[in-house]
Scaffold this motif. Sequence first.
Motif, PDB file in Angstrom:
ATOM      1  N   LEU A  12     -35.511  64.411  13.006  1.00 35.44           N
ATOM      2  CA  LEU A  12     -36.687  63.591  13.311  1.00 35.44           C
ATOM      3  C   LEU A  12     -37.025  62.732  12.107  1.00 35.44           C
ATOM      4  O   LEU A  12     -36.935  63.198  10.965  1.00 35.44           O
ATOM      5  N   TYR A  13     -37.409  61.506  12.354  1.00 39.97           N
ATOM      6  CA  TYR A  13     -37.936  60.632  11.307  1.00 39.97           C
ATOM      7  C   TYR A  13     -39.399  60.386  11.677  1.00 39.97           C
ATOM      8  O   TYR A  13     -39.665  59.822  12.737  1.00 39.97           O
ATOM      9  N   HIS A  14     -40.293  60.811  10.807  1.00 39.63           N
ATOM     10  CA  HIS A  14     -41.720  60.651  11.135  1.00 39.63           C
ATOM     11  C   HIS A  14     -42.258  59.305  10.656  1.00 39.63           C
ATOM     12  O   HIS A  14     -41.817  58.775   9.641  1.00 39.63           O
ATOM     13  N   ASP A  15     -43.229  58.806  11.404  1.00 38.51           N
ATOM     14  CA  ASP A  15     -43.952  57.575  11.023  1.00 38.51           C
ATOM     15  C   ASP A  15     -43.030  56.395  10.730  1.00 38.51           C
ATOM     16  O   ASP A  15     -43.172  55.735   9.709  1.00 38.51           O
ATOM     17  N   VAL A  16     -42.081  56.152  11.621  1.00 40.03           N
ATOM     18  CA  VAL A  16     -41.188  55.012  11.419  1.00 40.03           C
ATOM     19  C   VAL A  16     -41.589  53.797  12.261  1.00 40.03           C
ATOM     20  O   VAL A  16     -41.042  52.717  12.091  1.00 40.03           O
ATOM     21  N   ILE A  17     -42.520  54.000  13.177  1.00 38.56           N
ATOM     22  CA  ILE A  17     -43.045  52.869  13.954  1.00 38.56           C
ATOM     23  C   ILE A  17     -44.568  52.947  13.859  1.00 38.56           C
ATOM     24  O   ILE A  17     -45.142  54.016  14.098  1.00 38.56           O
ATOM     25  N   SER A  18     -45.191  51.854  13.521  1.00 38.95           N
ATOM     26  CA  SER A  18     -46.651  51.876  13.357  1.00 38.95           C
ATOM     27  C   SER A  18     -47.313  51.823  14.731  1.00 38.95           C
ATOM     28  O   SER A  18     -46.699  51.387  15.709  1.00 38.95           O
ATOM     29  N   PRO A  19     -48.595  52.235  14.805  1.00 42.39           N
ATOM     30  CA  PRO A  19     -49.297  52.156  16.093  1.00 42.39           C
ATOM     31  C   PRO A  19     -49.316  50.734  16.661  1.00 42.39           C
ATOM     32  O   PRO A  19     -49.177  50.553  17.871  1.00 42.39           O
ATOM     33  N   GLN A  20     -49.430  49.746  15.784  1.00 42.58           N
ATOM     34  CA  GLN A  20     -49.437  48.353  16.268  1.00 42.58           C
ATOM     35  C   GLN A  20     -48.077  48.000  16.864  1.00 42.58           C
ATOM     36  O   GLN A  20     -47.996  47.347  17.905  1.00 42.58           O
ATOM     37  N   GLU A  21     -47.010  48.428  16.203  1.00 41.47           N
ATOM     38  CA  GLU A  21     -45.670  48.121  16.712  1.00 41.47           C
ATOM     39  C   GLU A  21     -45.433  48.805  18.058  1.00 41.47           C
ATOM     40  O   GLU A  21     -44.887  48.201  18.983  1.00 41.47           O
ATOM     41  N   LYS A  66     -36.157  42.588  15.847  1.00 41.92           N
ATOM     42  CA  LYS A  66     -35.204  42.406  14.745  1.00 41.92           C
ATOM     43  C   LYS A  66     -35.530  43.355  13.597  1.00 41.92           C
ATOM     44  O   LYS A  66     -34.640  43.937  12.972  1.00 41.92           O
ATOM     45  N   ARG A  67     -36.822  43.489  13.341  1.00 38.40           N
ATOM     46  CA  ARG A  67     -37.263  44.374  12.242  1.00 38.40           C
ATOM     47  C   ARG A  67     -36.882  45.821  12.562  1.00 38.40           C
ATOM     48  O   ARG A  67     -36.396  46.557  11.708  1.00 38.40           O
ATOM     49  N   ILE A  68     -37.068  46.220  13.812  1.00 43.52           N
ATOM     50  CA  ILE A  68     -36.752  47.609  14.177  1.00 43.52           C
ATOM     51  C   ILE A  68     -35.247  47.843  14.122  1.00 43.52           C
ATOM     52  O   ILE A  68     -34.789  48.908  13.723  1.00 43.52           O
ATOM     53  N   THR A  69     -34.489  46.818  14.462  1.00 49.92           N
ATOM     54  CA  THR A  69     -33.026  46.929  14.346  1.00 49.92           C
ATOM     55  C   THR A  69     -32.639  47.201  12.889  1.00 49.92           C
ATOM     56  O   THR A  69     -31.820  48.085  12.600  1.00 49.92           O
ATOM     57  N   ARG A  70     -33.238  46.447  11.968  1.00 48.09           N
ATOM     58  CA  ARG A  70     -32.939  46.657  10.535  1.00 48.09           C
ATOM     59  C   ARG A  70     -33.352  48.066  10.109  1.00 48.09           C
ATOM     60  O   ARG A  70     -32.665  48.739   9.349  1.00 48.09           O
ATOM     61  N   ARG A  71     -34.467  48.500  10.678  1.00 48.01           N
ATOM     62  CA  ARG A  71     -34.978  49.831  10.304  1.00 48.01           C
ATOM     63  C   ARG A  71     -34.026  50.934  10.785  1.00 48.01           C
ATOM     64  O   ARG A  71     -33.777  51.902  10.071  1.00 48.01           O
ATOM     65  N   ILE A  72     -33.491  50.781  11.969  1.00 45.79           N
ATOM     66  CA  ILE A  72     -32.554  51.806  12.477  1.00 45.79           C
ATOM     67  C   ILE A  72     -31.317  51.839  11.577  1.00 45.79           C
ATOM     68  O   ILE A  72     -30.792  52.904  11.257  1.00 45.79           O
ATOM     69  N   ARG A  73     -30.891  50.651  11.149  1.00 46.71           N
ATOM     70  CA  ARG A  73     -29.741  50.594  10.257  1.00 46.71           C
ATOM     71  C   ARG A  73     -30.060  51.321   8.943  1.00 46.71           C
ATOM     72  O   ARG A  73     -29.259  52.090   8.435  1.00 46.71           O
ATOM     73  N   ASP A  74     -31.247  51.093   8.425  1.00 41.27           N
ATOM     74  CA  ASP A  74     -31.640  51.756   7.170  1.00 41.27           C
ATOM     75  C   ASP A  74     -31.763  53.267   7.364  1.00 41.27           C
ATOM     76  O   ASP A  74     -31.416  54.049   6.487  1.00 41.27           O
ATOM     77  N   MET A  75     -32.271  53.664   8.517  1.00 42.43           N
ATOM     78  CA  MET A  75     -32.481  55.104   8.774  1.00 42.43           C
ATOM     79  C   MET A  75     -31.159  55.839   8.957  1.00 42.43           C
ATOM     80  O   MET A  75     -30.972  56.942   8.471  1.00 42.43           O
ATOM     81  N   THR A  76     -30.273  55.229   9.723  1.00 42.88           N
ATOM     82  CA  THR A  76     -29.090  55.968  10.183  1.00 42.88           C
ATOM     83  C   THR A  76     -27.810  55.581   9.447  1.00 42.88           C
ATOM     84  O   THR A  76     -26.824  56.317   9.502  1.00 42.88           O
ATOM     85  N   SER A 145     -29.023  74.511  22.754  1.00 47.26           N
ATOM     86  CA  SER A 145     -29.355  74.929  21.389  1.00 47.26           C
ATOM     87  C   SER A 145     -30.793  75.402  21.276  1.00 47.26           C
ATOM     88  O   SER A 145     -31.211  75.890  20.226  1.00 47.26           O
ATOM     89  N   GLY A 146     -31.554  75.240  22.372  1.00 51.49           N
ATOM     90  CA  GLY A 146     -32.936  75.712  22.366  1.00 51.49           C
ATOM     91  C   GLY A 146     -33.906  74.798  21.638  1.00 51.49           C
ATOM     92  O   GLY A 146     -35.029  75.194  21.343  1.00 51.49           O
ATOM     93  N   TYR A 147     -33.514  73.563  21.364  1.00 49.23           N
ATOM     94  CA  TYR A 147     -34.450  72.657  20.690  1.00 49.23           C
ATOM     95  C   TYR A 147     -35.457  72.115  21.698  1.00 49.23           C
ATOM     96  O   TYR A 147     -35.085  71.726  22.801  1.00 49.23           O
ATOM     97  N   THR A 148     -36.712  72.044  21.282  1.00 49.83           N
ATOM     98  CA  THR A 148     -37.750  71.386  22.073  1.00 49.83           C
ATOM     99  C   THR A 148     -38.477  70.425  21.147  1.00 49.83           C
ATOM    100  O   THR A 148     -38.946  70.837  20.084  1.00 49.83           O
ATOM    101  N   ILE A 149     -38.547  69.171  21.534  1.00 52.81           N
ATOM    102  CA  ILE A 149     -39.214  68.186  20.690  1.00 52.81           C
ATOM    103  C   ILE A 149     -40.361  67.577  21.500  1.00 52.81           C
ATOM    104  O   ILE A 149     -40.138  66.999  22.563  1.00 52.81           O
ATOM    105  N   TYR A 150     -41.566  67.731  20.995  1.00 54.71           N
ATOM    106  CA  TYR A 150     -42.733  67.174  21.675  1.00 54.71           C
ATOM    107  C   TYR A 150     -42.961  65.752  21.193  1.00 54.71           C
ATOM    108  O   TYR A 150     -42.927  65.506  19.982  1.00 54.71           O
ATOM    109  N   PRO A 151     -43.185  64.826  22.125  1.00 53.37           N
ATOM    110  CA  PRO A 151     -43.369  63.434  21.728  1.00 53.37           C
ATOM    111  C   PRO A 151     -44.561  63.269  20.782  1.00 53.37           C
ATOM    112  O   PRO A 151     -45.617  63.870  20.996  1.00 53.37           O
ATOM    113  N   ARG A 152     -44.341  62.497  19.749  1.00 48.95           N
ATOM    114  CA  ARG A 152     -45.432  62.158  18.840  1.00 48.95           C
ATOM    115  C   ARG A 152     -45.247  60.692  18.475  1.00 48.95           C
ATOM    116  O   ARG A 152     -44.198  60.304  17.962  1.00 48.95           O
ATOM    117  N   ALA A 153     -46.242  59.873  18.783  1.00 47.08           N
ATOM    118  CA  ALA A 153     -46.108  58.429  18.567  1.00 47.08           C
ATOM    119  C   ALA A 153     -45.716  58.138  17.131  1.00 47.08           C
ATOM    120  O   ALA A 153     -46.274  58.707  16.192  1.00 47.08           O
TER     121      ALA A 153
END
Length: 207
Positions: A12-21, A66-76, A145-153
Amino acid sequence: MEQVGLNPYVVLYHDVISPQESAQLIELAASDLKASGVFQAKGSTFKRLRTVKARWIKKEFNELTKRITRRIRDMTGFDLKEGEKFQIINYGIGGHYNMHKDYFNLTKIPYKEVALAKHFGDRIATVLFYLSDVEQGGATVFPMSGYTIYPRAGTALLWYNLHTDGHCDPSTLHAACPVMVGSKWVMTEWIRERGQMFIRPCLKPSA
Ligand SMILES: O=C(O)CCC(=O)C(=O)O
Ligand SMILES: [Fe+2]
């Protein structure tokens, strides 16, 4: 970054998209949502495997995408030039996505259907952005694998669908549980194999 598990690799990557985005992406999609099916060998169907509405958006659509595309590249670290469009998905009450794997498995799909993956390869990884919280329900689950991920904006989930040797990893089987209360918005990027050969080199599976 938070590790959910290593088998399969899910983080998980936390806080990678702002509420405005998130709000802008939701607004963008809400203007043109369509009932969405699931890829199957004979094309898309609207069975109850997946009861959602979705909109595909090009990565070059606007400054935000475009910005989010760059961000995914930076993240992954992945190269996104050959990836798919973003898909913004809305689940209403009861909206869910049955158990499935994101890869096509190119050794299995009929030759005629290979066009879908011929140029860009299979879906090496998935990035799933949660654009909203969900009051109740709507978790992403990996039952093997038993993973459960609850959505968090603002949080993004990343997993690898293929082993490093290119074989599909069936333990990536996953589902979206029905939304019980509220509404769920996510944005998916399915990253393709092409262009990643030096980024995630092909290695023999560890013994
Ligand atoms: O919405 C989710 O939690 C999962 C979505 C998903 O698996 C997909 O879009 O491929
Ligand atoms: Fe999926």
